[in-house]
Design an enzyme around this catalytic site. Structure first.
Site, PDB file in Angstrom:
ATOM      1  N   GLY A 206       0.795  -1.231   0.000  1.00 53.67           N
ATOM      2  CA  GLY A 206       0.000   0.000   0.000  1.00 53.67           C
ATOM      3  C   GLY A 206       0.824   1.275   0.000  1.00 53.67           C
ATOM      4  O   GLY A 206       0.266   2.361   0.167  1.00 53.67           O
ATOM      5  N   GLN A 207       2.141   1.156  -0.213  1.00 56.11           N
ATOM      6  CA  GLN A 207       2.972   2.370  -0.209  1.00 56.11           C
ATOM      7  C   GLN A 207       2.690   3.207  -1.451  1.00 56.11           C
ATOM      8  O   GLN A 207       2.702   2.696  -2.578  1.00 56.11           O
ATOM      9  CB  GLN A 207       4.463   2.005  -0.144  1.00 56.11           C
ATOM     10  CG  GLN A 207       5.360   3.232   0.015  1.00 56.11           C
ATOM     11  CD  GLN A 207       6.822   2.880   0.286  1.00 56.11           C
ATOM     12  OE1 GLN A 207       7.223   1.714   0.213  1.00 56.11           O
ATOM     13  NE2 GLN A 207       7.623   3.885   0.578  1.00 56.11           N
TER      14      GLN A 207
ATOM     15  N   VAL B  10       3.813   6.860  -1.304  1.00 55.88           N
ATOM     16  CA  VAL B  10       4.870   7.873  -1.296  1.00 55.88           C
ATOM     17  C   VAL B  10       6.171   7.146  -0.943  1.00 55.88           C
ATOM     18  O   VAL B  10       6.270   6.495   0.108  1.00 55.88           O
ATOM     19  CB  VAL B  10       4.578   8.995  -0.275  1.00 55.88           C
ATOM     20  CG1 VAL B  10       5.760   9.944  -0.173  1.00 55.88           C
ATOM     21  CG2 VAL B  10       3.309   9.753  -0.669  1.00 55.88           C
TER      22      VAL B  10
ATOM     23  N   HIS C  77       7.782   6.411   5.726  1.00 55.69           N
ATOM     24  CA  HIS C  77       6.988   7.194   6.682  1.00 55.69           C
ATOM     25  C   HIS C  77       6.178   6.272   7.572  1.00 55.69           C
ATOM     26  O   HIS C  77       5.671   5.248   7.130  1.00 55.69           O
ATOM     27  CB  HIS C  77       6.072   8.192   5.966  1.00 55.69           C
ATOM     28  CG  HIS C  77       5.233   7.579   4.893  1.00 55.69           C
ATOM     29  ND1 HIS C  77       5.713   7.296   3.628  1.00 55.69           N
ATOM     30  CD2 HIS C  77       3.944   7.166   4.899  1.00 55.69           C
ATOM     31  CE1 HIS C  77       4.756   6.751   2.901  1.00 55.69           C
ATOM     32  NE2 HIS C  77       3.678   6.649   3.656  1.00 55.69           N
TER      33      HIS C  77
ATOM     34  N   HIS D  77       2.857   6.072   9.785  1.00 53.73           N
ATOM     35  CA  HIS D  77       1.565   6.698  10.092  1.00 53.73           C
ATOM     36  C   HIS D  77       1.275   6.516  11.574  1.00 53.73           C
ATOM     37  O   HIS D  77       1.382   5.401  12.100  1.00 53.73           O
ATOM     38  CB  HIS D  77       0.427   5.998   9.331  1.00 53.73           C
ATOM     39  CG  HIS D  77       0.450   6.165   7.846  1.00 53.73           C
ATOM     40  ND1 HIS D  77      -0.322   7.098   7.197  1.00 53.73           N
ATOM     41  CD2 HIS D  77       1.140   5.505   6.884  1.00 53.73           C
ATOM     42  CE1 HIS D  77      -0.121   7.003   5.881  1.00 53.73           C
ATOM     43  NE2 HIS D  77       0.771   6.040   5.670  1.00 53.73           N
TER      44      HIS D  77
HETATM   45  P1  5GP Z   1       1.279   5.505   2.043  1.00 52.83           P
HETATM   46  O1  5GP Z   1       0.103   4.864   1.336  1.00 52.83           O
HETATM   47  O2  5GP Z   1       2.461   5.694   1.129  1.00 52.83           O
HETATM   48  O3  5GP Z   1       1.624   4.802   3.338  1.00 52.83           O
HETATM   49  O4  5GP Z   1       0.755   6.908   2.515  1.00 52.83           O
HETATM   50  C1  5GP Z   1       1.088   8.108   1.930  1.00 52.83           C
HETATM   51  C2  5GP Z   1       0.379   9.165   2.748  1.00 52.83           C
HETATM   52  O5  5GP Z   1       0.949  10.422   2.438  1.00 52.83           O
HETATM   53  C3  5GP Z   1      -1.118   9.264   2.486  1.00 52.83           C
HETATM   54  O6  5GP Z   1      -1.823   9.094   3.709  1.00 52.83           O
HETATM   55  C4  5GP Z   1      -1.299  10.656   1.902  1.00 52.83           C
HETATM   56  O7  5GP Z   1      -2.487  11.287   2.341  1.00 52.83           O
HETATM   57  C5  5GP Z   1      -0.068  11.378   2.409  1.00 52.83           C
HETATM   58  N1  5GP Z   1       0.403  12.434   1.514  1.00 52.83           N
HETATM   59  C6  5GP Z   1       0.576  12.346   0.171  1.00 52.83           C
HETATM   60  N2  5GP Z   1       1.049  13.517  -0.302  1.00 52.83           N
HETATM   61  C7  5GP Z   1       1.164  14.342   0.757  1.00 52.83           C
HETATM   62  C8  5GP Z   1       1.581  15.699   0.889  1.00 52.83           C
HETATM   63  O8  5GP Z   1       1.944  16.381  -0.066  1.00 52.83           O
HETATM   64  N3  5GP Z   1       1.586  16.227   2.148  1.00 52.83           N
HETATM   65  C9  5GP Z   1       1.177  15.513   3.232  1.00 52.83           C
HETATM   66  N4  5GP Z   1       1.203  16.120   4.411  1.00 52.83           N
HETATM   67  N5  5GP Z   1       0.774  14.231   3.140  1.00 52.83           N
HETATM   68  C10 5GP Z   1       0.752  13.651   1.916  1.00 52.83           C
END
Ligand code: 5GP
Ligand code: ZN
Length: 142
Positions: free
Chosen positions: A92-93, A95, A99, A101
């Protein structure tokens, strides 16, 4: 790192609502929160995922995540907390700057974690897999 929104945030080239930070990690509000207080903790040093994350940065991410979870509870934003790190597309990544959550959970909130369980494996199967993992850890210095 080019084309990384979180590196842009760290460089002050993109907006963010900062929560905390130290020499290793920074925390800011998720732009699309599952609930009020949903926070991301990232390493200052760009890493894609677990394979290239400095373990000391990983420890600092968890440490700050733990403090943020406590703050969410103190503020009444969370009855419970999930710490979640998606490592890889299939996990589910979305970005590709590692990081963590810090997910504030409330009874009846919009987040569901569901599993379609297969039948429970036998003790032999669990032992075999555990042995394979022990062996792999020994050979990676883990
Ligand atoms: P992943 O699915 O990669 O674990 O989560 C990526 C998270 O980054 C998502 O919850 C999304 O809302 C958050 N996100 C994506 N782009 C940005 C951004 O430009 N700024 C912030 N603050 N969060 C972001
Ligand atoms: Zn980055």
């Amino acid at each position: 790192m080019d084309d990384c929104i979180f590196c842009d945030i760290l460089a002050g080239q993109a907006e963010a609502s900062f929560v905390a930070g130290d020499e290793r990690v920074v925390a800011f509000a998720d732009i699309l929160p599952i609930g009020e207080g949903h926070t991301l903790v990232i390493p200052r040093r760009h890493a894609i995922g677990l394979h290239d994350l400095d373990p000391e940065d990983g420890a600092a991410m968890f440490r700050l995540g733990q403090r943020i979870a406590a703050a969410q509870r103190r503020l009444g934003l969370a009855e419970g907390v999930n710490l979640f790190l998606a490592d890889g597309v299939v996990a589910g990544q979305e970005v590709f700057h590692a990081h963590l959550h810090v997910l504030p959970r409330q009874d009846g909130d919009a987040l569901t974690l569901s599993v379609d369980y297969a039948p429970a494996p036998s003790r032999d199967a669990l032992d075999t897999t555990a042995a394979r993992l022990r062996d792999a850890l020994e050979h990676t210095g883990g």
